[in-house]
Scaffold this motif. Structure first.
Motif, short mmCIF file in Angstrom:
data_model
loop_
_atom_site.label_atom_id
_atom_site.label_comp_id
_atom_site.label_asym_id
_atom_site.label_seq_id
_atom_site.Cartn_x
_atom_site.Cartn_y
_atom_site.Cartn_z
N GLY A 91 0.86 -1.18 -0.06
CA GLY A 91 0.00 0.11 0.15
C GLY A 91 0.77 1.25 -0.10
O GLY A 91 1.97 1.16 0.37
N ASP A 92 0.14 2.32 -0.32
CA ASP A 92 0.73 3.68 -0.46
C ASP A 92 0.51 4.62 0.64
O ASP A 92 1.07 5.63 0.63
N GLY A 93 -0.34 4.22 1.56
CA GLY A 93 -0.73 5.07 2.64
C GLY A 93 0.17 4.62 3.86
O GLY A 93 0.01 3.64 4.56
N ILE A 94 0.91 5.53 4.43
CA ILE A 94 1.73 5.41 5.65
C ILE A 94 1.16 5.10 6.78
O ILE A 94 1.39 4.65 7.74
N ASN A 95 -0.02 6.08 6.99
CA ASN A 95 -0.77 5.94 8.12
C ASN A 95 -1.91 5.09 8.37
O ASN A 95 -2.60 4.73 9.25
N THR A 96 -2.06 4.37 7.18
CA THR A 96 -3.25 3.36 6.97
C THR A 96 -2.53 1.88 6.29
O THR A 96 -2.56 1.11 7.28
N ASP A 97 -2.00 1.97 5.20
CA ASP A 97 -1.64 0.55 5.09
C ASP A 97 -0.56 0.13 5.69
O ASP A 97 -0.43 -0.90 6.22
N VAL A 98 0.57 0.88 5.69
CA VAL A 98 2.06 0.69 6.49
C VAL A 98 1.59 0.59 8.05
O VAL A 98 1.75 -0.42 8.58
#
Length: 292
Positions: A232-239
């Motif tokens: 994923g590309d979302g640091i606060n969501t995917d990661v």
């Protein structure tokens, strides 16, 4: 320290399952990325399973139909799990009441009308005008191309005064639709929370969507988290979500934060990347410019 990859194939043999984000990884809201589709099809050709895990605030069927219209082949994925699926479960269970005001565009009506089999005949949820509501279901702004969260401050002030809880069906704050950045339900929920309103979240990075993804994995006979790679590309969501679930994660740097890592989206600058990740106290196992 994150390892920068040139292709998914460098590590794909280590994994049986991809939990792959959609927006910013597989497509940009307008068209799919051909290299990403090839990577997913290649992973499946080697025997892997691809579960698309998205913060879309709609049930999986509607997301699948949207992917079909966009030209994403069914051969690129095995199953879809959405924030809408997880949030629906909570809504029908009465998490924010039974008489609900829907804050969101018409395209998200399926959140209410597509009732899962397990809730058929016992959902007892009614959409009502704001002044009759005992809770709010937020799937995004009414006009996502033109509105910003601050437009809702007066309405949220009244909702907070009445003690209305808000169910956020999409924790994403923003996404890029082609070249246009638009606000999502997560931005509205954050404002309501900041104002003192009570808010519940059900997509990434929160556990319910991962619980649902694991149930889909189990349907394929796959239960070993060590063989799962989140993408994923979302640091606060995917990661953050993957790390919170003790899953390996491949950060796609060429998505939401692409401008932070140098001029070449396909090849993030290693020093800029590591400084940016350090500032956010996140350390994904892998990073790739674009999924390929």
């Amino acid at each position: 320290m994150t390892r920068i990859l040139q292709s998914l194939a460098e590590i794909s043999a280590r994994y049986d399952v991809l939990l792959c984000d959609l927006w910013g990884c597989v497509h940009n809201g307008v068209a799919p990325f051909p290299a990403a589709l090839a990577a997913l099809q290649g992973f499946r050709a080697q025997g892997g399973r691809v579960i698309l895990i998205t913060n879309a605030p709609r049930p999986a069927r509607f997301v699948a139909e949207g992917l079909d219209r966009m030209g994403v082949p069914r051969e690129a994925w095995d199953a879809i799990v959405t924030s809408g699926d997880a949030a629906q479960d909570a809504m029908f269970a009465g998490a924010v009441g039974r008489r609900l005001w829907h804050l969101g565009p018409q395209k998200d009506d399926g959140f209410f009308t597509e009732i899962p089999p397990e809730w058929q005949g016992r959902s007892h949820v009614e959409r009502v005008p704001f002044d009759q509501a005992e809770g709010i279901v937020c799937t995004g702004p009414f006009d996502e191309l033109n509105e910003v969260p601050e437009d809702y401050r007066p309405r949220f002030l009244e909702a907070k005064t009445r003690g209305l809880p808000l169910l956020c069906a999409n924790p994403d704050v923003v996404v890029d639709m082609g070249e246009t950045r638009i606000y999502c339900a997560g931005a509205l929920a954050a404002l309501y929370e900041e104002m003192g309103g009570r808010t519940m979240y059900f997509g990434k990075p929160h556990p319910p969507i991962y619980d649902m993804a694991r149930r889909r994995m189990a349907e394929f006979g796959l239960t070993d988290d060590s063989r799962v790679l989140a993408v994923g590309d979302g640091i606060n969501t995917d990661v953050a979500g993957a790390i919170g679930e003790n899953l390996d994660v491949l950060f796609v740097s060429g998505g939401l934060a692409a401008e932070q890592f140098g001029a070449d989206v396909e090849n993030p600058n290693a020093d800029l990347l590591r400084a940016w990740l350090d500032a956010r106290q996140q350390d994904p196992q892998y990073t790739i410019g674009r999924l390929r």
